[in-house]
Design a protein around this motif. Structure first.
Motif, short mmCIF file in Angstrom:
data_model
loop_
_atom_site.label_atom_id
_atom_site.label_comp_id
_atom_site.label_asym_id
_atom_site.label_seq_id
_atom_site.Cartn_x
_atom_site.Cartn_y
_atom_site.Cartn_z
N TYR A 1 0.83 -1.21 0.00
CA TYR A 1 0.00 0.00 0.00
C TYR A 1 0.87 1.26 0.00
N VAL A 2 1.83 1.32 0.90
CA VAL A 2 2.65 2.53 1.04
C VAL A 2 3.56 2.74 -0.16
N HIS A 3 4.27 1.71 -0.55
CA HIS A 3 5.30 1.88 -1.58
C HIS A 3 4.78 1.79 -3.01
N ALA A 4 3.75 1.02 -3.23
CA ALA A 4 3.25 0.87 -4.60
C ALA A 4 2.08 1.79 -4.91
N PHE A 5 1.26 2.09 -3.92
CA PHE A 5 0.09 2.92 -4.19
C PHE A 5 0.24 4.33 -3.62
N TYR A 6 0.38 4.46 -2.32
CA TYR A 6 0.34 5.77 -1.67
C TYR A 6 1.43 6.70 -2.18
N THR B 1 1.48 13.34 -7.22
CA THR B 1 1.92 12.22 -6.40
C THR B 1 3.29 12.54 -5.81
N PRO B 2 3.65 11.93 -4.71
CA PRO B 2 4.99 12.14 -4.17
C PRO B 2 6.08 11.78 -5.18
N LEU B 3 5.85 10.77 -5.98
CA LEU B 3 6.82 10.40 -7.00
C LEU B 3 7.01 11.52 -8.03
N GLN B 4 5.92 12.16 -8.46
CA GLN B 4 6.02 13.27 -9.40
C GLN B 4 6.82 14.42 -8.81
N VAL B 5 6.59 14.72 -7.55
CA VAL B 5 7.31 15.81 -6.88
C VAL B 5 8.79 15.46 -6.76
N GLU B 6 9.08 14.22 -6.41
CA GLU B 6 10.47 13.80 -6.29
C GLU B 6 11.21 13.88 -7.62
N ILE B 7 10.55 13.42 -8.68
CA ILE B 7 11.17 13.49 -10.01
C ILE B 7 11.41 14.93 -10.44
N ALA B 8 10.43 15.81 -10.20
CA ALA B 8 10.58 17.22 -10.54
C ALA B 8 11.72 17.85 -9.76
N ILE C 1 -2.65 11.05 -5.34
CA ILE C 1 -2.32 12.48 -5.33
C ILE C 1 -2.50 13.04 -3.92
N HIS C 2 -1.76 14.09 -3.62
CA HIS C 2 -1.81 14.72 -2.31
C HIS C 2 -2.04 16.22 -2.49
#
Length: 65
Positions: A32-37, A50-57, A42-43
């Motif tokens: 749940y945490v690593h694959a979905f959340y 998503t946190p992943l989008q923010v990290e990549i940016a 979105i937050h």
């Protein structure tokens, strides 16, 4: 943090009446945490990304600097 715990309970814990054992529960929480959340959900505090989008940016802007 309270919002995260509420989401975790509603979306991961409550749908499963009883986990078979500790390992099954731990695997479900990890998934749940690593694959979905962190990758798909979105937050609002991150500008509806998503946190992943923010990290990549962030990494992209750091590399460009």
């Amino acid at each position: 943090m309270e919002s995260f715990h509420a989401s975790l309970k509603k979306e991961c814990v409550y749908p499963v009446p009883v986990f078979e054992d500790y390992e099954t529960a731990a695997a479900a929480l990890f998934e749940y945490v690593h694959a979905f959340y962190n990758r798909k959900r979105i937050h609002s505090s991150l500008g509806y990304q998503t946190p992943l989008q923010v990290e990549i940016a962030t990494l992209t802007s750091q590399m460009a600097a």
